[in-house]
Design a protein around this motif. Structure first.
Motif, PDB file in Angstrom:
ATOM      1  N   UNK A  10      36.370  13.419   4.836  1.00 29.39           N
ATOM      2  CA  UNK A  10      34.936  13.147   4.806  1.00 29.39           C
ATOM      3  C   UNK A  10      34.249  13.981   3.747  1.00 29.39           C
ATOM      4  N   UNK A  11      33.259  13.414   3.062  1.00 28.21           N
ATOM      5  CA  UNK A  11      32.528  14.125   2.007  1.00 28.21           C
ATOM      6  C   UNK A  11      31.046  13.799   2.102  1.00 28.21           C
ATOM      7  N   UNK A  12      30.216  14.764   1.757  1.00 25.55           N
ATOM      8  CA  UNK A  12      28.770  14.533   1.756  1.00 25.55           C
ATOM      9  C   UNK A  12      28.135  15.365   0.656  1.00 25.55           C
ATOM     10  N   UNK A  13      27.157  14.801  -0.021  1.00 23.96           N
ATOM     11  CA  UNK A  13      26.372  15.537  -1.006  1.00 23.96           C
ATOM     12  C   UNK A  13      24.912  15.433  -0.597  1.00 23.96           C
ATOM     13  N   UNK A  14      24.195  16.544  -0.679  1.00 26.93           N
ATOM     14  CA  UNK A  14      22.816  16.607  -0.216  1.00 26.93           C
ATOM     15  C   UNK A  14      21.907  17.161  -1.288  1.00 26.93           C
ATOM     16  N   UNK A  15      20.722  16.568  -1.394  1.00 29.22           N
ATOM     17  CA  UNK A  15      19.664  17.078  -2.257  1.00 29.22           C
ATOM     18  C   UNK A  15      18.681  17.839  -1.380  1.00 29.22           C
ATOM     19  N   UNK A  16      18.497  19.121  -1.636  1.00 31.99           N
ATOM     20  CA  UNK A  16      17.608  19.952  -0.820  1.00 31.99           C
ATOM     21  C   UNK A  16      16.157  19.581  -1.112  1.00 31.99           C
ATOM     22  N   UNK A  17      15.518  18.943  -0.170  1.00 26.21           N
ATOM     23  CA  UNK A  17      14.137  18.478  -0.346  1.00 26.21           C
ATOM     24  C   UNK A  17      13.160  19.487   0.254  1.00 26.21           C
ATOM     25  N   UNK A  18      12.145  19.833  -0.512  1.00 23.58           N
ATOM     26  CA  UNK A  18      11.188  20.852  -0.085  1.00 23.58           C
ATOM     27  C   UNK A  18      10.293  20.381   1.054  1.00 23.58           C
ATOM     28  N   UNK A  19      10.100  19.055   1.188  1.00 26.84           N
ATOM     29  CA  UNK A  19       9.177  18.549   2.205  1.00 26.84           C
ATOM     30  C   UNK A  19       9.857  18.230   3.538  1.00 26.84           C
ATOM     31  N   UNK A  20      11.138  18.543   3.696  1.00 23.50           N
ATOM     32  CA  UNK A  20      11.840  18.279   4.948  1.00 23.50           C
ATOM     33  C   UNK A  20      11.436  19.296   6.006  1.00 23.50           C
ATOM     34  N   UNK A  21      11.053  18.810   7.199  1.00 28.84           N
ATOM     35  CA  UNK A  21      10.703  19.683   8.317  1.00 28.84           C
ATOM     36  C   UNK A  21      12.001  20.143   8.968  1.00 28.84           C
ATOM     37  N   UNK A  22      12.572  21.225   8.456  1.00 27.01           N
ATOM     38  CA  UNK A  22      13.902  21.640   8.882  1.00 27.01           C
ATOM     39  C   UNK A  22      13.921  22.113  10.338  1.00 27.01           C
ATOM     40  N   UNK A  23      12.831  22.689  10.831  1.00 28.31           N
ATOM     41  CA  UNK A  23      12.849  23.279  12.163  1.00 28.31           C
ATOM     42  C   UNK A  23      12.903  22.211  13.258  1.00 28.31           C
ATOM     43  N   UNK A  24      12.159  21.136  13.109  1.00 25.77           N
ATOM     44  CA  UNK A  24      12.211  20.080  14.124  1.00 25.77           C
ATOM     45  C   UNK A  24      13.573  19.391  14.122  1.00 25.77           C
ATOM     46  N   UNK A  25      14.171  19.252  12.942  1.00 22.84           N
ATOM     47  CA  UNK A  25      15.475  18.593  12.852  1.00 22.84           C
ATOM     48  C   UNK A  25      16.564  19.483  13.426  1.00 22.84           C
ATOM     49  N   UNK A  26      16.556  20.769  13.072  1.00 18.94           N
ATOM     50  CA  UNK A  26      17.641  21.627  13.537  1.00 18.94           C
ATOM     51  C   UNK A  26      17.590  21.811  15.048  1.00 18.94           C
ATOM     52  N   UNK A  27      16.416  21.830  15.648  1.00 20.52           N
ATOM     53  CA  UNK A  27      16.316  21.970  17.095  1.00 20.52           C
ATOM     54  C   UNK A  27      16.875  20.748  17.811  1.00 20.52           C
ATOM     55  N   UNK A  28      16.870  19.633  17.136  1.00 20.97           N
ATOM     56  CA  UNK A  28      17.351  18.385  17.734  1.00 20.97           C
ATOM     57  C   UNK A  28      18.838  18.166  17.508  1.00 20.97           C
ATOM     58  N   UNK A  29      19.380  18.658  16.385  1.00 17.68           N
ATOM     59  CA  UNK A  29      20.749  18.312  15.992  1.00 17.68           C
ATOM     60  C   UNK A  29      21.722  19.490  15.907  1.00 17.68           C
TER      61      UNK A  29
END
Length: 285
Positions: A123-142
Motif C-alpha cells: 500500500x502507498x499514499x502521498x499527501x499534500x499538507x493543507x493549511x486549512x484542514x481542521x486536524x483536531x476534529x479529524x484526529x479525534x474521530x480517526x
C-alpha cells in the motif's frame, strides 16, 4: 558471511504539472486505456481532472512496461472487493508484479514490487499538507488515543506535520490490506519511538520540484488495537504478526510526504526511489 535476503520496493515519483494537452498525444494515450478506464476518466467533471486521470493511468502502464515486455496498452487490471486495483490474474502470474498508487495534487506515487509470493500486500499514499484542514476534529474521530496523546505532546508548530504523517501511514496500511475504510482507523496505531531516518537518492536526480535526496523514516512501529466489538472475542486484529508489517514515511518537500506499507513479508524491505515524468512517455507528435 552470506548476505541477508531483502525485498526491494521501487517507488516512482511522478510530477503531474503542465501536462501536455496536444490532441495527437491525448488521442494516443486514450488508445492505451480499456473502455472501463475511459469511462472512469470521463466521469470527472472538470477538464483538468480528466487530463490528470488520463495521465495517471498511462504513466502506470508505461512504468509497468519497464518491468516486462508487455506493451502499455496490453496491461489488464482487476479490482478487489473494496476497489483496490491489481493486475489480472494471468499477468500477475506472468510477471510477479504487485503495485499500488496514490495521487495528491501535483504528484503521483507508484509503489511496485516483484515477487512470486502472492500473499504479500502493498500500500502507498502521498499527501499534500493543507493549511486549512481542521486536524483536531479529524484526529479525534480517526486516531487512536495513544496517537492523539503523542501528537498533542508535540509543539503546536509540529502537530500539523505529524497529523499528515499519521494520515499517510494509515492510508498506506488500509490500502495494503485492500479493505479501505471498512477497517477502523482507530483499530491500529503507529509509533515513531524507534524510527530511524535515512537519506535516499532520487534516480535520476531531479531539481526544482523536490530534493535530490529524500529523507525516509523506517522502523515505524504498528500496533493493533481491539475495537469495542472485539473486546469479548478471541479474534486477533487481522491475524497478522507484527513482524509481518513494515512501514516507511518519506518527505519530498515541506508540503508533500508519502507512506509505504508492506505486509506478509519476512524479509527486510529496501526502497529504491526513481522519477518518471510525462517527458518519459513516448513522443506521439
Amino acid at each position: 558471511m552470506a548476505l541477508k535476503a531483502v525485498q526491494q520496493v521501487d517507488l516512482w515519483v511522478c510530477p503531474l504539472v503542465d501536462l501536455n494537452q496536444k490532441t495527437n498525444r491525448l488521442n494516443k494515450l486514450q488508445s492505451w486505456l480499456s473502455d472501463d478506464e475511459l469511462s472512469k476518466v470521463s466521469r470527472y467533471r472538470q477538464p483538468h481532472a480528466q487530463l490528470t486521470a488520463l495521465y495517471v493511468r498511462c504513466i502506470l502502464r508505461a512504468i509497468l512496461s519497464r518491468y516486462s515486455p508487455i506493451q502499455p496498452q496490453q496491461w489488464a487490471f482487476e479490482y478487489g472487493k473494496k476497489g483496490k486495483p491489481r493486475l489480472s490474474t494471468l499477468q500477475r502470474e506472468q510477471t510477479g508484479l504487485n503495485f499500488n498508487l496514490s495521487h495528491s495534487k501535483d504528484y503521483l506515487l507508484i509503489a511496485l514490487l516483484k515477487s512470486d509470493d502472492e500473499s504479500m500486500m502493498l500500500g502507498a499514499d502521498i499527501e499534500h499538507a493543507r493549511e486549512n484542514t481542521d486536524i483536531h476534529s479529524i484526529m479525534n474521530h480517526y486516531f487512536s488515543s495513544q496517537e492523539i496523546d503523542d501528537l498533542k505532546a508535540l509543539n503546536r508548530s509540529e502537530q500539523r506535520g505529524r497529523f499528515f504523517d499519521l494520515w499517510a501511514l494509515k492510508e498506506s496500511y488500509i490500502k495494503a490490506t485492500g479493505q479501505g475504510l471498512a477497517t477502523s482507523l482507530k483499530s491500529f496505531a503507529f509509533d515513531f519511538s524507534s524510527s530511524v531516518a535515512n537519506a535516499h537518492p532520487l534516480t535520476p536526480a531531479c531539481v526544482g520540484g523536490y530534493a535530490t535526496n529524500v529523507n525516509i523514516l523506517k522502523d515505524i512501529g504498528i500496533h493493533f488495537i481491539k475495537t469495542p466489538l472485539e473486546e469479548n472475542t478471541t479474534v486477533t486484529m487481522n491475524n497478522h504478526h507484527l513482524s509481518c508489517w513494515q512501514s516507511f514515511l518519506g518527505y519530498l518537500n515541506r508540503d508533500y510526504r508519502f507512506a509505504v506499507t508492506v505486509g506478509g513479508c519476512d524479509k527486510p524491505i529496501v526502497l529504491k526511489l526513481q522519477t518518471f515524468s510525462q517527458l518519459s512517455l513516448p513522443n506521439f507528435e
